[in-house]
Design a protein around this motif. Structure first.
Motif, PDB file in Angstrom:
ATOM      1  N   ALA A  84       0.814  -1.210   0.000  1.00  0.00           N
ATOM      2  CA  ALA A  84       0.000   0.000   0.000  1.00  0.00           C
ATOM      3  C   ALA A  84       0.849   1.262   0.000  1.00  0.00           C
ATOM      4  O   ALA A  84       0.380   2.335  -0.392  1.00  0.00           O
ATOM      5  CB  ALA A  84      -0.921  -0.002   1.221  1.00  0.00           C
ATOM      6  N   SER A  85       2.109   1.149   0.417  1.00  0.00           N
ATOM      7  CA  SER A  85       2.984   2.314   0.497  1.00  0.00           C
ATOM      8  C   SER A  85       3.744   2.590  -0.789  1.00  0.00           C
ATOM      9  O   SER A  85       4.573   3.495  -0.843  1.00  0.00           O
ATOM     10  CB  SER A  85       3.987   2.113   1.639  1.00  0.00           C
ATOM     11  N   GLY A  86       3.475   1.802  -1.839  1.00  0.00           N
ATOM     12  CA  GLY A  86       4.135   2.018  -3.121  1.00  0.00           C
ATOM     13  C   GLY A  86       5.344   1.140  -3.351  1.00  0.00           C
ATOM     14  O   GLY A  86       6.008   1.266  -4.378  1.00  0.00           O
ATOM     15  N   GLY A  87       5.643   0.251  -2.426  1.00  0.00           N
ATOM     16  CA  GLY A  87       6.727  -0.696  -2.612  1.00  0.00           C
ATOM     17  C   GLY A  87       6.230  -1.961  -3.280  1.00  0.00           C
ATOM     18  O   GLY A  87       5.070  -2.076  -3.671  1.00  0.00           O
ATOM     19  N   GLY A  90      10.559   1.855  -4.612  1.00  0.00           N
ATOM     20  CA  GLY A  90      10.017   2.972  -5.371  1.00  0.00           C
ATOM     21  C   GLY A  90      10.969   3.484  -6.432  1.00  0.00           C
ATOM     22  O   GLY A  90      10.567   4.218  -7.338  1.00  0.00           O
ATOM     23  N   THR A  91      12.242   3.091  -6.321  1.00  0.00           N
ATOM     24  CA  THR A  91      13.252   3.534  -7.277  1.00  0.00           C
ATOM     25  C   THR A  91      14.093   2.381  -7.810  1.00  0.00           C
ATOM     26  O   THR A  91      14.403   2.326  -9.004  1.00  0.00           O
ATOM     27  CB  THR A  91      14.202   4.562  -6.627  1.00  0.00           C
ATOM     28  N   THR A  92      14.444   1.447  -6.922  1.00  0.00           N
ATOM     29  CA  THR A  92      15.399   0.402  -7.264  1.00  0.00           C
ATOM     30  C   THR A  92      14.966  -0.940  -6.682  1.00  0.00           C
ATOM     31  O   THR A  92      14.376  -0.998  -5.596  1.00  0.00           O
ATOM     32  CB  THR A  92      16.801   0.750  -6.700  1.00  0.00           C
ATOM     33  N   TRP A  93      15.274  -2.020  -7.429  1.00  0.00           N
ATOM     34  CA  TRP A  93      15.120  -3.362  -6.897  1.00  0.00           C
ATOM     35  C   TRP A  93      16.359  -3.720  -6.080  1.00  0.00           C
ATOM     36  O   TRP A  93      17.484  -3.487  -6.509  1.00  0.00           O
ATOM     37  CB  TRP A  93      14.951  -4.388  -8.019  1.00  0.00           C
ATOM     38  N   ASN A  94      16.138  -4.291  -4.901  1.00  0.00           N
ATOM     39  CA  ASN A  94      17.226  -4.728  -4.039  1.00  0.00           C
ATOM     40  C   ASN A  94      16.985  -6.168  -3.614  1.00  0.00           C
ATOM     41  O   ASN A  94      15.829  -6.579  -3.427  1.00  0.00           O
ATOM     42  CB  ASN A  94      17.319  -3.841  -2.797  1.00  0.00           C
ATOM     43  N   GLU A  95      18.057  -6.918  -3.446  1.00  0.00           N
ATOM     44  CA  GLU A  95      17.900  -8.289  -2.971  1.00  0.00           C
ATOM     45  C   GLU A  95      17.725  -8.288  -1.460  1.00  0.00           C
ATOM     46  O   GLU A  95      18.436  -7.587  -0.738  1.00  0.00           O
ATOM     47  CB  GLU A  95      19.090  -9.150  -3.371  1.00  0.00           C
ATOM     48  N   ALA A  96      16.764  -9.079  -0.977  1.00  0.00           N
ATOM     49  CA  ALA A  96      16.459  -9.152   0.453  1.00  0.00           C
ATOM     50  C   ALA A  96      16.832 -10.520   1.002  1.00  0.00           C
ATOM     51  O   ALA A  96      16.804 -11.530   0.291  1.00  0.00           O
ATOM     52  CB  ALA A  96      14.974  -8.873   0.688  1.00  0.00           C
ATOM     53  N   ASP A  97      17.151 -10.550   2.266  1.00  0.00           N
ATOM     54  CA  ASP A  97      17.519 -11.786   2.926  1.00  0.00           C
ATOM     55  C   ASP A  97      16.262 -12.512   3.402  1.00  0.00           C
ATOM     56  O   ASP A  97      15.202 -11.906   3.604  1.00  0.00           O
ATOM     57  CB  ASP A  97      18.421 -11.498   4.113  1.00  0.00           C
ATOM     58  N   PRO A 149      -3.644  -7.507   4.039  1.00  0.00           N
ATOM     59  CA  PRO A 149      -4.249  -6.196   4.303  1.00  0.00           C
ATOM     60  C   PRO A 149      -3.492  -5.396   5.352  1.00  0.00           C
ATOM     61  O   PRO A 149      -3.527  -4.163   5.342  1.00  0.00           O
ATOM     62  CB  PRO A 149      -5.653  -6.562   4.791  1.00  0.00           C
ATOM     63  N   ASP A 150      -2.794  -6.087   6.259  1.00  0.00           N
ATOM     64  CA  ASP A 150      -2.031  -5.408   7.305  1.00  0.00           C
ATOM     65  C   ASP A 150      -0.594  -5.114   6.895  1.00  0.00           C
ATOM     66  O   ASP A 150       0.200  -4.625   7.696  1.00  0.00           O
ATOM     67  CB  ASP A 150      -2.031  -6.251   8.578  1.00  0.00           C
ATOM     68  N   GLY A 151      -0.246  -5.414   5.646  1.00  0.00           N
ATOM     69  CA  GLY A 151       1.091  -5.163   5.156  1.00  0.00           C
ATOM     70  C   GLY A 151       2.066  -6.306   5.373  1.00  0.00           C
ATOM     71  O   GLY A 151       3.221  -6.228   4.946  1.00  0.00           O
ATOM     72  N   ASP A 152       1.615  -7.380   6.046  1.00  0.00           N
ATOM     73  CA  ASP A 152       2.492  -8.528   6.266  1.00  0.00           C
ATOM     74  C   ASP A 152       2.812  -9.230   4.951  1.00  0.00           C
ATOM     75  O   ASP A 152       1.999  -9.237   4.015  1.00  0.00           O
ATOM     76  CB  ASP A 152       1.848  -9.519   7.231  1.00  0.00           C
ATOM     77  N   LEU A 153       3.977  -9.835   4.920  1.00  0.00           N
ATOM     78  CA  LEU A 153       4.453 -10.529   3.724  1.00  0.00           C
ATOM     79  C   LEU A 153       4.249 -12.026   3.894  1.00  0.00           C
ATOM     80  O   LEU A 153       4.577 -12.597   4.942  1.00  0.00           O
ATOM     81  CB  LEU A 153       5.933 -10.208   3.528  1.00  0.00           C
ATOM     82  N   TRP A 154       3.696 -12.662   2.863  1.00  0.00           N
ATOM     83  CA  TRP A 154       3.470 -14.108   2.854  1.00  0.00           C
ATOM     84  C   TRP A 154       4.107 -14.676   1.597  1.00  0.00           C
ATOM     85  O   TRP A 154       3.805 -14.245   0.481  1.00  0.00           O
ATOM     86  CB  TRP A 154       1.979 -14.425   2.865  1.00  0.00           C
ATOM     87  N   ILE A 155       4.998 -15.649   1.767  1.00  0.00           N
ATOM     88  CA  ILE A 155       5.718 -16.245   0.643  1.00  0.00           C
ATOM     89  C   ILE A 155       5.586 -17.755   0.723  1.00  0.00           C
ATOM     90  O   ILE A 155       5.858 -18.356   1.769  1.00  0.00           O
ATOM     91  CB  ILE A 155       7.210 -15.869   0.678  1.00  0.00           C
ATOM     92  N   CYS A 156       5.140 -18.382  -0.362  1.00  0.00           N
ATOM     93  CA  CYS A 156       5.077 -19.839  -0.361  1.00  0.00           C
ATOM     94  C   CYS A 156       6.307 -20.407  -1.041  1.00  0.00           C
ATOM     95  O   CYS A 156       6.992 -19.745  -1.818  1.00  0.00           O
ATOM     96  CB  CYS A 156       3.791 -20.345  -1.027  1.00  0.00           C
ATOM     97  N   GLY A 157       6.583 -21.648  -0.733  1.00  0.00           N
ATOM     98  CA  GLY A 157       7.759 -22.331  -1.260  1.00  0.00           C
ATOM     99  C   GLY A 157       8.013 -23.575  -0.440  1.00  0.00           C
ATOM    100  O   GLY A 157       7.077 -24.306  -0.104  1.00  0.00           O
TER     101      GLY A 157
END
Length: 206
Positions: A31-34, A52-59, A77-85
């Motif tokens: 929601a913040s533009g990221g 918003g400007t650049t892609w960065n690798e995250a840990d 909806p609360d901004g939490d990140l969910w990743i499956c794998g």
């Protein structure tokens, strides 16, 4: 990666990440533009963040280790990140905020399936799915459903319409690759009995 502003598309360079030949599998906006994206480069799963400007690798826990893969991503909806794998311990869902991520406990069936997608509903339910795995997380507890027999990938996003009703779209085929032009199936399940008790995520691993 490409971004759209107005009516035009702009290619966003990722060369600074040093990932030649890589590909992105899925992305999700905040929601913040990221934005967040998962993909593969050099045979290793990658998690990328857009500021918003650049892609960065995250840990993330298990990054670069054998047996760890990321296949899709969603933002709640609360901004939490969910990743499956999948991680080496059989977990299929990574959850957290930003880079503070934790693999949730593995499904009790000890399935060897790796989910292909994850969906977060407006009410905060989280679904991971594939032809051999359908599971839900809500309020800190998990439910695993027995998938319909005979499904073949791809399985599209589940559509939970009510507390006891779930729609799933897929193809049904025999062994081997799907027949060309085979019609899709719309499947409805009317119960969602929890298959395992509430869990409390432990500290991040890796």
């Amino acid at each position: 990666a490409c971004g759209a502003e107005g009516r035009s598309w702009t290619r966003v360079d990722r060369g600074h990440l040093g990932q030649p030949g890589g590909c992105l599998r899925a992305d999700a906006a905040t929601a913040s533009g990221g934005a967040w994206s998962v993909g593969v480069a050099g045979g290793t799963s990658r998690l990328l963040s857009w500021d918003g400007t650049t892609w960065n690798e995250a840990d993330f826990p298990g990054r670069g280790t054998t047996g760890t893969s990321l296949t899709s991503v969603a933002v709640g909806p609360d901004g939490d990140l969910w990743i499956c794998g999948r991680d080496p311990d059989g977990s299929v869902l990574l959850h957290g905020h930003g880079t503070d991520l934790t693999w949730l406990p593995a499904p009790p069936s000890a399935t060897t399936a790796t989910p292909s997608g994850v969906r977060v509903t407006r009410s905060g339910e989280v679904w991971v799915y594939d032809a051999a795995l359908i599971a839900r997380w809500s309020g800190g507890s998990g439910s695993e459903l027995a998938p319909p027999a005979g499904l073949r990938p791809p399985v599209t996003e589940p559509a939970p319409l009510a507390a006891d009703q779930l729609w799933l779209h897929a193809h049904a085929h025999g062994g081997g690759r799907p027949a060309r032009g085979a019609p899709p199936l719309s499947l409805r399940r009317r119960d969602r009995t929890p298959a395992y008790p509430p869990n409390t995520p432990g500290p991040p691993r890796g």
